[in-house]
Design a protein around this motif. Structure first.
Motif, PDB file in Angstrom:
ATOM      1  N   VAL A   5       0.853  -1.195   0.000  1.00 31.31           N
ATOM      2  CA  VAL A   5       0.000   0.000   0.000  1.00 31.31           C
ATOM      3  C   VAL A   5       0.884   1.238   0.000  1.00 31.31           C
ATOM      4  O   VAL A   5       1.839   1.340   0.787  1.00 31.31           O
ATOM      5  N   ALA A   6       0.579   2.171  -0.881  1.00 32.79           N
ATOM      6  CA  ALA A   6       1.285   3.462  -0.930  1.00 32.79           C
ATOM      7  C   ALA A   6       0.406   4.527  -0.295  1.00 32.79           C
ATOM      8  O   ALA A   6      -0.808   4.556  -0.493  1.00 32.79           O
ATOM      9  N   GLY A  12      -4.006  10.184   1.528  1.00 32.09           N
ATOM     10  CA  GLY A  12      -4.776   9.113   0.910  1.00 32.09           C
ATOM     11  C   GLY A  12      -3.909   7.894   0.637  1.00 32.09           C
ATOM     12  O   GLY A  12      -2.685   7.986   0.559  1.00 32.09           O
ATOM     13  N   THR A  13      -4.542   6.733   0.518  1.00 29.43           N
ATOM     14  CA  THR A  13      -3.809   5.502   0.279  1.00 29.43           C
ATOM     15  C   THR A  13      -4.199   4.891  -1.053  1.00 29.43           C
ATOM     16  O   THR A  13      -5.294   5.126  -1.569  1.00 29.43           O
ATOM     17  N   GLN A  14      -3.285   4.099  -1.602  1.00 29.26           N
ATOM     18  CA  GLN A  14      -3.508   3.470  -2.892  1.00 29.26           C
ATOM     19  C   GLN A  14      -2.788   2.122  -2.918  1.00 29.26           C
ATOM     20  O   GLN A  14      -1.583   2.045  -2.683  1.00 29.26           O
ATOM     21  N   PRO A  15      -3.509   1.023  -3.175  1.00 27.37           N
ATOM     22  CA  PRO A  15      -2.845  -0.282  -3.266  1.00 27.37           C
ATOM     23  C   PRO A  15      -1.986  -0.364  -4.522  1.00 27.37           C
ATOM     24  O   PRO A  15      -2.327   0.211  -5.560  1.00 27.37           O
ATOM     25  N   LEU A  16      -0.866  -1.071  -4.426  1.00 30.62           N
ATOM     26  CA  LEU A  16       0.004  -1.278  -5.574  1.00 30.62           C
ATOM     27  C   LEU A  16      -0.243  -2.660  -6.162  1.00 30.62           C
ATOM     28  O   LEU A  16      -0.352  -3.643  -5.416  1.00 30.62           O
ATOM     29  N   HIS A  17      -0.301  -2.729  -7.474  1.00 31.32           N
ATOM     30  CA  HIS A  17      -0.342  -4.028  -8.152  1.00 31.32           C
ATOM     31  C   HIS A  17       1.117  -4.461  -8.342  1.00 31.32           C
ATOM     32  O   HIS A  17       1.740  -4.182  -9.364  1.00 31.32           O
ATOM     33  N   ALA A  18       1.663  -5.113  -7.328  1.00 27.97           N
ATOM     34  CA  ALA A  18       3.091  -5.440  -7.331  1.00 27.97           C
ATOM     35  C   ALA A  18       3.400  -6.545  -8.330  1.00 27.97           C
ATOM     36  O   ALA A  18       2.724  -7.577  -8.371  1.00 27.97           O
ATOM     37  N   ALA A  49       4.441   9.086  -0.606  1.00 29.53           N
ATOM     38  CA  ALA A  49       5.144   9.540   0.589  1.00 29.53           C
ATOM     39  C   ALA A  49       5.598   8.380   1.467  1.00 29.53           C
ATOM     40  O   ALA A  49       6.583   8.508   2.201  1.00 29.53           O
ATOM     41  N   LYS A  50       4.900   7.252   1.401  1.00 30.61           N
ATOM     42  CA  LYS A  50       5.187   6.134   2.299  1.00 30.61           C
ATOM     43  C   LYS A  50       4.758   4.838   1.642  1.00 30.61           C
ATOM     44  O   LYS A  50       3.787   4.801   0.885  1.00 30.61           O
ATOM     45  N   ILE A  51       5.502   3.780   1.932  1.00 28.02           N
ATOM     46  CA  ILE A  51       5.183   2.442   1.441  1.00 28.02           C
ATOM     47  C   ILE A  51       4.997   1.506   2.639  1.00 28.02           C
ATOM     48  O   ILE A  51       5.804   1.515   3.573  1.00 28.02           O
ATOM     49  N   GLU A  52       3.928   0.709   2.606  1.00 31.45           N
ATOM     50  CA  GLU A  52       3.692  -0.280   3.650  1.00 31.45           C
ATOM     51  C   GLU A  52       3.527  -1.654   3.010  1.00 31.45           C
ATOM     52  O   GLU A  52       3.023  -1.769   1.889  1.00 31.45           O
ATOM     53  N   ALA A  53       3.945  -2.690   3.761  1.00 32.18           N
ATOM     54  CA  ALA A  53       3.774  -4.066   3.306  1.00 32.18           C
ATOM     55  C   ALA A  53       3.048  -4.853   4.388  1.00 32.18           C
ATOM     56  O   ALA A  53       3.366  -4.725   5.576  1.00 32.18           O
ATOM     57  N   GLN A  75       8.100  -4.083 -23.186  1.00 31.78           N
ATOM     58  CA  GLN A  75       6.795  -4.579 -22.728  1.00 31.78           C
ATOM     59  C   GLN A  75       5.965  -3.484 -22.067  1.00 31.78           C
ATOM     60  O   GLN A  75       4.802  -3.710 -21.725  1.00 31.78           O
ATOM     61  N   GLY A  76       6.540  -2.311 -21.839  1.00 30.07           N
ATOM     62  CA  GLY A  76       5.826  -1.234 -21.168  1.00 30.07           C
ATOM     63  C   GLY A  76       6.683  -0.590 -20.094  1.00 30.07           C
ATOM     64  O   GLY A  76       7.848  -0.964 -19.889  1.00 30.07           O
ATOM     65  N   ALA A  77       6.132   0.363 -19.376  1.00 32.85           N
ATOM     66  CA  ALA A  77       6.875   1.091 -18.348  1.00 32.85           C
ATOM     67  C   ALA A  77       6.535   0.549 -16.958  1.00 32.85           C
ATOM     68  O   ALA A  77       5.409   0.123 -16.698  1.00 32.85           O
ATOM     69  N   ILE A  78       7.530   0.574 -16.084  1.00 35.69           N
ATOM     70  CA  ILE A  78       7.326   0.133 -14.706  1.00 35.69           C
ATOM     71  C   ILE A  78       7.895   1.176 -13.745  1.00 35.69           C
ATOM     72  O   ILE A  78       8.713   2.021 -14.119  1.00 35.69           O
ATOM     73  N   LEU A  79       7.439   1.089 -12.504  1.00 41.76           N
ATOM     74  CA  LEU A  79       8.003   1.863 -11.403  1.00 41.76           C
ATOM     75  C   LEU A  79       8.709   0.905 -10.453  1.00 41.76           C
ATOM     76  O   LEU A  79       8.205  -0.192 -10.189  1.00 41.76           O
ATOM     77  N   ARG A  80       9.865   1.348  -9.950  1.00 43.42           N
ATOM     78  CA  ARG A  80      10.567   0.562  -8.935  1.00 43.42           C
ATOM     79  C   ARG A  80      10.762   1.431  -7.701  1.00 43.42           C
ATOM     80  O   ARG A  80      11.402   2.480  -7.760  1.00 43.42           O
ATOM     81  N   PHE A  81      10.206   0.987  -6.579  1.00 40.64           N
ATOM     82  CA  PHE A  81      10.351   1.684  -5.311  1.00 40.64           C
ATOM     83  C   PHE A  81      11.377   0.956  -4.449  1.00 40.64           C
ATOM     84  O   PHE A  81      11.312  -0.266  -4.293  1.00 40.64           O
ATOM     85  N   THR A  82      12.293   1.710  -3.882  1.00 41.83           N
ATOM     86  CA  THR A  82      13.224   1.176  -2.890  1.00 41.83           C
ATOM     87  C   THR A  82      13.038   1.979  -1.612  1.00 41.83           C
ATOM     88  O   THR A  82      13.086   3.214  -1.637  1.00 41.83           O
TER      89      THR A  82
END
Length: 311
Positions: A5-6, A12-18, A49-53, A75-82
């Motif tokens: 979840v981001a 506000g929160t938004q689920p990630l399709h990991a 602003a924040k990542i939760e698992a 194949q398309g664009a991706i985002l990588r969060f560290t």
């Protein structure tokens, strides 16, 4: 797969399709780390602003992104969060130079942990009877380390979800790993490293004296070891506890078990453990030192490193 979840800057929160997830925790490393890839999303790129698992309903990680990478592929664009867990704030932030006289756990929490959203799990009001001097350039983590070494003779630990253990406590409970039941593993590797073992520590307590005092390594594994270290206990920054810690560390680093399991086993980190194996038999008195979890198109798996809790 872990649920990611981001949280946006507006709250506000938004689920990630990991697409892939990698979560690494090590009791010897202050901050856990999380790496997540997902399909490109402009809102996530600009406003995370924040990542939760979460493993089910249990939060296993929270942290601010250290890096957000946009990568365009055929194949398309991706985002990588560290991201790193809350202990990263203590590593990155400089503490105010000051001297504490008889500091307490409560002071450490209010000045060096609570401002970063970290909560102490076990509290007391007993002061540390050593003055704690914070020099210019010391991080909050170095301050916390110094306090815990003097007050509890141990290293602090902060979990991936922001819980602080200052007294050397392990997580509650014990994990039983087995190749036939309980928490099952599909591969095991044992490492015996006798070259890491110290046979004895020699000390001196006054500068004019020789190294006459001796602490022998009484661990059965150290039989036949011939490796000596010298400790000047007359030095301001060296004590008898330093020598004992050197022996303990040498014993711990001389043995390890590496297990490969299915699924997410992040909850085992820091817990006492035992292994029941059809080849090795029962190996107990262990501590889960490291858990590395990965999830991708091939499934979920965890690599677990265990060491001796007491040697």
């Amino acid at each position: 797969m872990l649920r990611i979840v981001a949280t946006r800057w507006d709250g506000g929160t938004q689920p990630l399709h990991a697409l892939t997830v990698a979560l690494d925790g090590d009791t010897k490393v202050p901050a856990d780390s999380l790496t997540v890839t997902c399909p490109f999303d402009e809102v996530l790129r600009q406003d995370t602003a924040k990542i939760e698992a979460f493993d089910g309903e249990r939060q296993v990680f929270v942290g601010k992104p250290d890096q957000i990478v946009t990568e365009k592929r055929a194949q398309g664009a991706i985002l990588r969060f560290t991201a790193r867990s809350p202990a990263a704030f203590l590593l990155d932030s400089e503490a105010e130079p000051i001297t504490y006289f008889q500091p307490t756990v409560g002071l450490m929490e209010s000045r060096h942990l609570a401002p970063f959203g970290i909560r102490v799990m076990t509290k007391d009001n007993v002061p540390c009877y050593h003055a704690l001097k914070i020099d210019k350039g010391m991080s909050h983590w170095q301050v916390l380390q110094s306090f815990c070494r003097n007050r509890f003779a141990c290293e602090p630990r902060i979990t991936g979800d922001g819980r602080a253990y200052l007294k050397g406590e392990s997580e509650e409970g014990e994990v039983l790993f087995s190749d036939t039941g309980s928490v099952r593993y599909f591969a095991l590797t044992e490492y015996q490293k006798p070259h890491r073992l110290l046979s004895q520590i020699r000390l001196k307590f006054e500068q004019a004296n020789a190294y006459r005092a001796v602490i022998e390594n009484t661990s059965p594994a150290a039989r036949g070891a011939h490796c000596v270290r010298y400790v000047n206990a007359a030095s301001d920054k060296t004590t008898l506890a330093t020598a004992e810690k050197m022996l303990e560390n040498s014993n711990r680093s001389s043995y390890a078990l590496r297990l490969r399991c299915l699924g997410c086993q992040s909850s085992a980190l820091g817990k006492r453990a035992a292994v029941q194996d059809s080849v090795l038999g029962t190996v107990d008195g262990l501590l889960v030192r490291q858990v590395s979890y990965t999830a991708d198109s091939r499934g979920e798996r965890s690599v677990i490193v265990l060491e001796k809790e007491k040697c």
